[in-house]
Design a protein around this motif. Structure first.
Motif, mmCIF file in Angstrom:
data_model
loop_
_atom_site.group_PDB
_atom_site.id
_atom_site.type_symbol
_atom_site.label_atom_id
_atom_site.label_comp_id
_atom_site.label_asym_id
_atom_site.label_seq_id
_atom_site.Cartn_x
_atom_site.Cartn_y
_atom_site.Cartn_z
ATOM 1 N N ILE A 2 6.275 3.839 -8.635
ATOM 2 C CA ILE A 2 6.778 2.505 -8.966
ATOM 3 C C ILE A 2 5.708 1.474 -8.608
ATOM 4 N N TRP A 3 5.692 0.388 -9.369
ATOM 5 C CA TRP A 3 4.661 -0.640 -9.206
ATOM 6 C C TRP A 3 5.112 -1.708 -8.214
ATOM 7 N N ASN A 4 4.204 -2.081 -7.301
ATOM 8 C CA ASN A 4 4.583 -3.058 -6.284
ATOM 9 C C ASN A 4 3.688 -4.288 -6.232
ATOM 10 N N ARG A 5 2.457 -4.190 -6.664
ATOM 11 C CA ARG A 5 1.536 -5.327 -6.571
ATOM 12 C C ARG A 5 0.639 -5.305 -7.789
ATOM 13 N N SER A 6 0.330 -6.469 -8.352
ATOM 14 C CA SER A 6 -0.510 -6.478 -9.541
ATOM 15 C C SER A 6 -1.541 -7.594 -9.496
ATOM 16 N N ASN A 7 -2.604 -7.375 -10.258
ATOM 17 C CA ASN A 7 -3.629 -8.382 -10.514
ATOM 18 C C ASN A 7 -3.727 -8.564 -12.020
ATOM 19 N N VAL A 8 -4.079 -9.748 -12.444
ATOM 20 C CA VAL A 8 -4.105 -10.067 -13.872
ATOM 21 C C VAL A 8 -5.550 -10.205 -14.335
ATOM 22 N N LYS A 9 -5.866 -9.571 -15.473
ATOM 23 C CA LYS A 9 -7.257 -9.528 -15.936
ATOM 24 C C LYS A 9 -7.456 -10.110 -17.334
ATOM 25 N N PRO B 165 -0.770 -9.406 -25.438
ATOM 26 C CA PRO B 165 -0.954 -8.346 -24.442
ATOM 27 C C PRO B 165 -1.653 -8.870 -23.202
ATOM 28 N N VAL B 166 -1.395 -8.237 -22.080
ATOM 29 C CA VAL B 166 -2.016 -8.627 -20.815
ATOM 30 C C VAL B 166 -2.601 -7.384 -20.144
ATOM 31 N N LEU B 167 -3.850 -7.490 -19.735
ATOM 32 C CA LEU B 167 -4.523 -6.417 -19.002
ATOM 33 C C LEU B 167 -4.294 -6.637 -17.510
ATOM 34 N N VAL B 168 -3.885 -5.582 -16.820
ATOM 35 C CA VAL B 168 -3.568 -5.706 -15.401
ATOM 36 C C VAL B 168 -4.222 -4.584 -14.596
ATOM 37 N N ALA B 169 -4.265 -4.796 -13.312
ATOM 38 C CA ALA B 169 -4.563 -3.748 -12.340
ATOM 39 C C ALA B 169 -3.481 -3.868 -11.276
ATOM 40 N N GLY B 170 -3.416 -2.923 -10.359
ATOM 41 C CA GLY B 170 -2.374 -3.024 -9.349
ATOM 42 C C GLY B 170 -2.185 -1.744 -8.575
ATOM 43 N N ASP B 171 -1.084 -1.685 -7.835
ATOM 44 C CA ASP B 171 -0.804 -0.571 -6.937
ATOM 45 C C ASP B 171 0.490 0.112 -7.341
ATOM 46 N N ILE B 172 0.417 1.434 -7.493
ATOM 47 C CA ILE B 172 1.600 2.234 -7.808
ATOM 48 C C ILE B 172 1.880 3.160 -6.631
ATOM 49 N N TYR B 173 3.123 3.123 -6.148
ATOM 50 C CA TYR B 173 3.529 3.887 -4.966
ATOM 51 C C TYR B 173 4.205 5.189 -5.401
ATOM 52 N N ALA B 174 3.711 6.308 -4.891
ATOM 53 C CA ALA B 174 4.278 7.617 -5.207
ATOM 54 C C ALA B 174 4.948 8.211 -3.973
ATOM 55 N N MET B 175 5.927 9.076 -4.218
ATOM 56 C CA MET B 175 6.730 9.680 -3.146
ATOM 57 C C MET B 175 6.438 11.187 -3.090
ATOM 58 N N PHE B 176 6.151 11.686 -1.888
ATOM 59 C CA PHE B 176 5.792 13.097 -1.728
ATOM 60 C C PHE B 176 6.829 13.898 -0.947
ATOM 61 N N ASN B 177 7.677 13.215 -0.179
ATOM 62 C CA ASN B 177 8.703 13.908 0.602
ATOM 63 C C ASN B 177 10.047 13.245 0.354
ATOM 64 N N ASP B 178 11.044 14.045 0.021
ATOM 65 C CA ASP B 178 12.344 13.522 -0.391
ATOM 66 C C ASP B 178 13.354 13.588 0.749
ATOM 67 N N ARG B 179 13.524 12.447 1.423
ATOM 68 C CA ARG B 179 14.569 12.275 2.438
ATOM 69 C C ARG B 179 15.278 10.955 2.162
ATOM 70 N N PRO B 180 16.500 10.786 2.614
ATOM 71 C CA PRO B 180 17.251 9.560 2.312
ATOM 72 C C PRO B 180 16.510 8.286 2.709
ATOM 73 N N GLU B 181 15.895 8.284 3.905
ATOM 74 C CA GLU B 181 15.204 7.074 4.342
ATOM 75 C C GLU B 181 13.958 6.785 3.497
ATOM 76 N N VAL B 182 13.325 7.828 2.963
ATOM 77 C CA VAL B 182 12.165 7.622 2.079
ATOM 78 C C VAL B 182 12.635 7.045 0.755
ATOM 79 N N ARG B 183 13.763 7.537 0.265
ATOM 80 C CA ARG B 183 14.345 6.975 -0.949
ATOM 81 C C ARG B 183 14.671 5.489 -0.759
ATOM 82 N N ALA B 184 15.198 5.152 0.411
ATOM 83 C CA ALA B 184 15.552 3.758 0.690
ATOM 84 C C ALA B 184 14.325 2.862 0.655
ATOM 85 N N VAL B 185 13.223 3.338 1.251
ATOM 86 C CA VAL B 185 11.993 2.542 1.268
ATOM 87 C C VAL B 185 11.429 2.403 -0.144
ATOM 88 N N MET B 186 11.460 3.482 -0.928
ATOM 89 C CA MET B 186 10.985 3.403 -2.311
ATOM 90 C C MET B 186 11.819 2.415 -3.115
#
Length: 472
Positions: free
Chosen positions: A186-193, A359-380
């Motif tokens: 999921i995307w959390n931060r972006s820059n516009v180019k 159209p808009v060109l962007v860069a940014g940060d995408i957060y991935a999840m590697f361990n599936d626990r309820p609290e990790v789901r909550a943070v995501m």
């Protein structure tokens, strides 16, 4: 920015409200707006494909984030690894502080300047963090194919995501998994180019008007030349990374002259650099770059001028150049005394072919999840809300990709307009060179464009050279 305890009280209320109103599609692209009446049972696991936690009696207790806000995961820990260090790490940690205090979840963030090299080692070694922040989606895509990335399709409420993100963000989070397509992050931060910076005060005093179309921009470029100045300040020198700034131009023009599908094929290697579509984009760029009357210092100065130094002529009095096209990070290289919305501003790099919209060109940060626990789901789930990046937005320098991030959070009119541009874009696409394999995107693409602009290679030779990177 650090917030007082008053913000902590408002945090819970704001976040709770955000989930109540999210399906209204606040502030988003009209193409992605949710229906005015939510379908029946939208909060049920069956309707959203998102498992909901239940108590012992089988009664739904809400999403993982709602349960976290109720304190259900107090005392748990979630590890996170990413590239934020120094000032950026401080801003990130400030942005999650209120969430940690409210929920009792300890997000243990580790930042590293060697993130790209280290994350593969950790994943391969069975030591992956719960969540990882990828500034280059191409790296995440390569890991997703191993099957070690959690598919978020059934982890996060897809209806809420559809309401809170421009569809293009969700498209860009879909990647090849081990057994088919997955939602890899999921995307959390972006820059516009897609921004053209200019000296606002002098620009207005000269009687110039912000162009709405590419033809208008070219006509203004010619007018400025007739008035005695080169319009454009361009530099692509960046040490070992010389040439990267040229890729932003090609990517922006590709989005304005061909379909998003062709852009995606180009990024993946299915559409060659030697194709008519790519050649046309570079030729359009060349009408500015290779015109001695249009570029400060002439075409050959482009490869010897550092990208951060290129805008300096705009801030002389009177300006010696008027336009610089780079992402919003470039303001860090502007004079400290220059004031946004007063001394400088930006306009959207205009469309070329109307059929491709804005159209808009962007860069940014995408957060991935590697361990599936309820609290990790909550943070995501938390990271899909504008609230998760609010304090960072307020401190300046980033744009939130979520629709529920209020435009009032931005401290300058410039940033507010930028956020609105991202929300309303007909198409969003990530920086293409960052998605390509390193030997191409950070290799032959950089060098080929540098050789072409410097005159040591023809356009056809440069495109053949760039394309050769795919063979390796």
């Amino acid at each position: 920015m650090k917030k007082t305890s008053g913000r902590k009280k408002s945090f819970a209320l704001t976040l709770g409200l955000s989930f109540t109103v999210l399906l209204s599609g606040c502030g988003g692209n009209t193409n992605n707006a949710a229906p005015t009446e939510a379908p029946a049972e939208t909060n049920s696991a069956a309707a959203t494909n998102t498992p909901e936690s239940t108590d012992a009696g089988g009664t739904a207790k809400g999403s993982p984030l709602e349960m976290a806000m109720n304190g259900d995961y107090k005392g748990t820990k979630v590890t996170m690894f990413g590239p934020f260090v120094d000032a950026d790490q401080v801003k990130f940690e400030n942005s999650i502080k209120a969430f940690e205090e409210k929920t009792g979840i300890d997000i243990q963030y580790e930042g590293s300047k060697e993130f790209e090299a280290t994350i593969n080692i950790r994943v391969d070694g069975g030591n992956a963090p719960d969540i990882a922040d990828f500034p280059q989606p191409g790296l995440l895509a390569s890991i997703a194919k191993t099957g070690k990335v959690i598919d978020l399709t059934n982890v996060l409420d897809q209806a809420k995501l559809t309401a809170n993100y421009n569809k293009s963000w969700l498209d860009m989070s879909t990647m090849d998994g081990k057994d088919g397509k997955i939602m890899a992050g999921i995307w959390n931060r972006s820059n516009v180019k897609s921004l053209v910076w200019y000296p606002k005060k002098q620009f207005e005093e000269a009687g110039y008007k912000v162009p709405e179309t590419w033809d208008d921009m070219m006509a203004l470029t010619e007018q400025i030349a007739k008035d005695g100045d080169p319009a454009w300040a361009i530099g692509i020198e960046s040490g070992a990374a010389t040439g990267w700034a040229a890729t932003d131009w090609v990517e922006n023009i590709m989005l304005r002259t061909t379909t998003p599908e062709n852009y995606d094929k180009w990024v993946s290697g299915e559409l060659a650099f030697t194709s008519p579509e790519v050649k046309n984009a570079v030729e359009i760029m060349s009408k500015i770059w290779l015109n001695e009357d249009y570029v400060y210092g002439g075409a050959k100065s482009i490869v010897t001028t550092a990208f951060g130094d290129a805008p300096k002529p705009m801030f002389e009095n009177p300006p010696k150049a008027w336009f610089n096209m780079l992402g919003n990070f470039i303001t860090s290289f502007f004079p400290e005394t220059a004031k946004v919305d007063e001394d400088y501003d930006w306009f959207y790099l205009p469309p070329i072919d109307p059929q491709y919209g804005k159209p808009v060109l962007v860069a940014g940060d995408i957060y991935a999840m590697f361990n599936d626990r309820p609290e990790v789901r909550a943070v995501m789930e938390f990271f899909t809300t504008g609230e998760s990046i609010k304090s960072w937005v307020e401190s300046g320098g980033v744009i939130a990709p979520m629709n529920d991030a209020s435009l009032d959070w931005y401290t300058s009119e410039s940033d507010r307009r930028m956020a609105k541009l991202v929300q309303d874009a007909s198409t969003l696409r990530f920086d293409g060179s960052d998605l390509m394999p390193g030997k191409v995107g950070a290799g032959t693409f950089w060098k080929g464009m540098t050789d072409y602009v410097s005159g040591t290679a023809t356009l056809d030779q440069a495109l053949e050279q760039i394309q050769s990177g795919w063979k390796n």
